[in-house]
Structure formats: C-alpha cells, structure tokens
Scaffold this motif. Sequence first.
Motif, mmCIF file in Angstrom:
data_model
loop_
_atom_site.group_PDB
_atom_site.id
_atom_site.type_symbol
_atom_site.label_atom_id
_atom_site.label_comp_id
_atom_site.label_asym_id
_atom_site.label_seq_id
_atom_site.Cartn_x
_atom_site.Cartn_y
_atom_site.Cartn_z
ATOM 1 N N ARG A 44 -98.658 -70.969 31.272
ATOM 2 C CA ARG A 44 -98.715 -69.816 31.444
ATOM 3 C C ARG A 44 -97.343 -69.045 31.631
ATOM 4 N N SER A 45 -96.597 -69.931 32.245
ATOM 5 C CA SER A 45 -95.124 -69.290 32.412
ATOM 6 C C SER A 45 -94.268 -69.449 31.195
ATOM 7 N N ILE A 46 -94.696 -70.274 30.514
ATOM 8 C CA ILE A 46 -93.677 -70.493 29.037
ATOM 9 C C ILE A 46 -94.471 -69.318 28.148
ATOM 10 N N ARG A 47 -95.764 -69.215 28.284
ATOM 11 C CA ARG A 47 -96.432 -68.098 27.299
ATOM 12 C C ARG A 47 -95.814 -66.742 27.720
ATOM 13 N N GLU A 48 -95.642 -66.382 28.767
ATOM 14 C CA GLU A 48 -95.239 -65.112 29.350
ATOM 15 C C GLU A 48 -93.743 -65.136 28.973
ATOM 16 N N GLY A 49 -92.681 -66.214 29.246
ATOM 17 C CA GLY A 49 -91.482 -65.811 28.393
ATOM 18 C C GLY A 49 -91.440 -65.735 27.183
ATOM 19 N N GLN A 50 -92.206 -66.453 26.498
ATOM 20 C CA GLN A 50 -92.406 -66.166 24.799
ATOM 21 C C GLN A 50 -92.650 -64.946 24.649
ATOM 22 N N ARG A 51 -93.714 -64.305 25.219
ATOM 23 C CA ARG A 51 -93.847 -62.878 25.072
ATOM 24 C C ARG A 51 -92.837 -61.966 25.329
ATOM 25 N N LYS A 52 -92.299 -62.149 26.338
ATOM 26 C CA LYS A 52 -91.005 -61.217 26.862
ATOM 27 C C LYS A 52 -89.893 -61.178 25.832
ATOM 28 N N VAL A 53 -89.697 -62.629 25.246
ATOM 29 C CA VAL A 53 -88.485 -62.737 24.401
ATOM 30 C C VAL A 53 -88.973 -62.166 22.838
ATOM 31 N N ARG A 54 -90.273 -62.292 22.568
ATOM 32 C CA ARG A 54 -90.947 -61.765 21.423
ATOM 33 C C ARG A 54 -90.516 -59.973 21.589
ATOM 34 N N GLU A 55 -90.849 -59.392 22.634
ATOM 35 C CA GLU A 55 -90.882 -57.946 23.040
ATOM 36 C C GLU A 55 -89.387 -57.569 22.854
ATOM 37 N N LYS A 56 -88.529 -58.435 23.393
ATOM 38 C CA LYS A 56 -86.847 -58.177 23.253
ATOM 39 C C LYS A 56 -86.408 -58.137 21.809
ATOM 40 N N PHE A 57 -87.160 -59.352 21.002
ATOM 41 C CA PHE A 57 -86.516 -59.301 19.703
ATOM 42 C C PHE A 57 -87.343 -58.281 18.784
ATOM 43 N N GLU A 58 -88.371 -57.840 19.120
ATOM 44 C CA GLU A 58 -88.692 -56.572 18.211
ATOM 45 C C GLU A 58 -88.063 -55.242 18.487
ATOM 46 N N ALA A 59 -87.729 -55.285 19.916
ATOM 47 C CA ALA A 59 -86.918 -53.990 20.097
ATOM 48 C C ALA A 59 -85.743 -54.010 19.530
ATOM 49 N N ILE A 60 -84.675 -55.301 19.561
ATOM 50 C CA ILE A 60 -83.552 -55.300 18.879
ATOM 51 C C ILE A 60 -83.649 -55.210 17.337
ATOM 52 N N GLU A 61 -84.875 -55.764 17.011
ATOM 53 C CA GLU A 61 -84.881 -55.384 15.354
ATOM 54 C C GLU A 61 -85.078 -54.068 15.057
ATOM 55 N N ALA A 62 -85.949 -53.317 15.972
ATOM 56 C CA ALA A 62 -86.065 -51.695 15.517
ATOM 57 C C ALA A 62 -85.022 -51.079 15.761
ATOM 58 N N GLU A 63 -84.084 -51.567 16.772
ATOM 59 C CA GLU A 63 -82.627 -50.846 17.131
ATOM 60 C C GLU A 63 -81.932 -51.260 15.695
ATOM 61 N N CYS A 64 -81.801 -52.450 15.317
ATOM 62 C CA CYS A 64 -81.050 -52.919 14.030
ATOM 63 C C CYS A 64 -81.404 -52.069 12.915
ATOM 64 N N GLN A 65 -82.757 -51.867 12.827
ATOM 65 C CA GLN A 65 -83.434 -50.958 11.602
ATOM 66 C C GLN A 65 -82.782 -49.626 11.697
ATOM 67 N N THR A 66 -82.870 -48.820 12.899
ATOM 68 C CA THR A 66 -82.321 -47.539 12.988
ATOM 69 C C THR A 66 -80.704 -47.658 12.898
ATOM 70 N N LEU A 67 -80.025 -48.418 13.348
ATOM 71 C CA LEU A 67 -78.836 -48.653 12.925
ATOM 72 C C LEU A 67 -78.271 -48.760 11.426
ATOM 73 N N LYS A 68 -79.119 -49.398 10.908
ATOM 74 C CA LYS A 68 -78.767 -49.491 9.360
ATOM 75 C C LYS A 68 -79.116 -48.161 8.673
ATOM 76 N N ARG A 69 -80.221 -47.428 9.123
ATOM 77 C CA ARG A 69 -80.536 -46.381 8.423
ATOM 78 C C ARG A 69 -79.438 -45.203 8.788
ATOM 79 N N GLU A 70 -78.953 -45.251 10.139
ATOM 80 C CA GLU A 70 -77.810 -44.276 10.282
ATOM 81 C C GLU A 70 -76.580 -44.725 9.640
ATOM 82 N N THR A 71 -76.395 -46.011 9.585
ATOM 83 C CA THR A 71 -74.999 -46.275 8.867
ATOM 84 C C THR A 71 -75.163 -45.918 7.279
#
Length: 128
Positions: A44-71
């Motif tokens: 359960r702890s591992i699944r929770e950690g994976q969920r948090k990592v996935r959320e962080k990755f998705e946030a980073i991916e969205a920020e990356c898309q925003t930066l690409k668009r702005e660039t």
Amino acid sequence: MNHLSNVLIRKRRFKKMKRRNTKDMESKLQKLREEMQEIGAEQRSIREGQRKVREKFEAIEAECQTLKRETRLVIQQSAKNKIRLAIMFRIFKAREEGDFAKATELTRLLREMVVRDNMLMRAPASDE
C-alpha cells in the motif's frame, strides 16, 4: 503384555508428536499471517508513493507543455519584430534615397502587419 505396553507407549508418543507438530504449524501460520500483513502494508505504501510520483510527473509534464507553448510564442514574436525592423529600415533607406513611393508601400505593408497582429492577439487563444 509387553507388546501391548509398547504399542500404548508408541501411541502416546505419536499423540505428543502430533500435538507438537500442530502447535508448530499454528505458530508458523501465525508468523506467515503477520508477514503477509507487513507485506500488504508495504505494498500500500509503494502504491501511494507511485501515485504521488505519477501526480508530480503529470504536473511537470503540464508545466513543460506550457513552457513549450510560451517559448514558441516568444520565438514567433521575435521573428515578427525582426521583420518589422527590417521593413522600418527599408522605409528609412527609401526615404533617404528619395524613393517615396517605395517608402509609402512599405509603410502600408507595415501597418497591415501591425493590424493583423493586433487582431490575432485579440482573438481567443486556441489550445493546441
């Protein structure tokens, strides 16, 4: 009778062994249950950690898309500015050389570019 007593002794020993084996099995089963609970908690702890990592990755991916668009927008604006500056320079040169017809045409072109760019800036942004 001797034979009978040997049989009874063997039966008692077998019952003791059977009881001891049953207790051993129960203790082993209890240990296994405890280990399974620990493993479940770890999973359960591992699944929770994976969920948090996935959320962080998705946030980073969205920020990356925003930066690409702005660039991309900054690059486009820079290119437009270079074109405008080149036209302004040609207008200056044409006036300096006395070619007012050419200067008028270039000025009209520059105005059209500015109007078109202003209209594009006012239009609602479309998501890509």
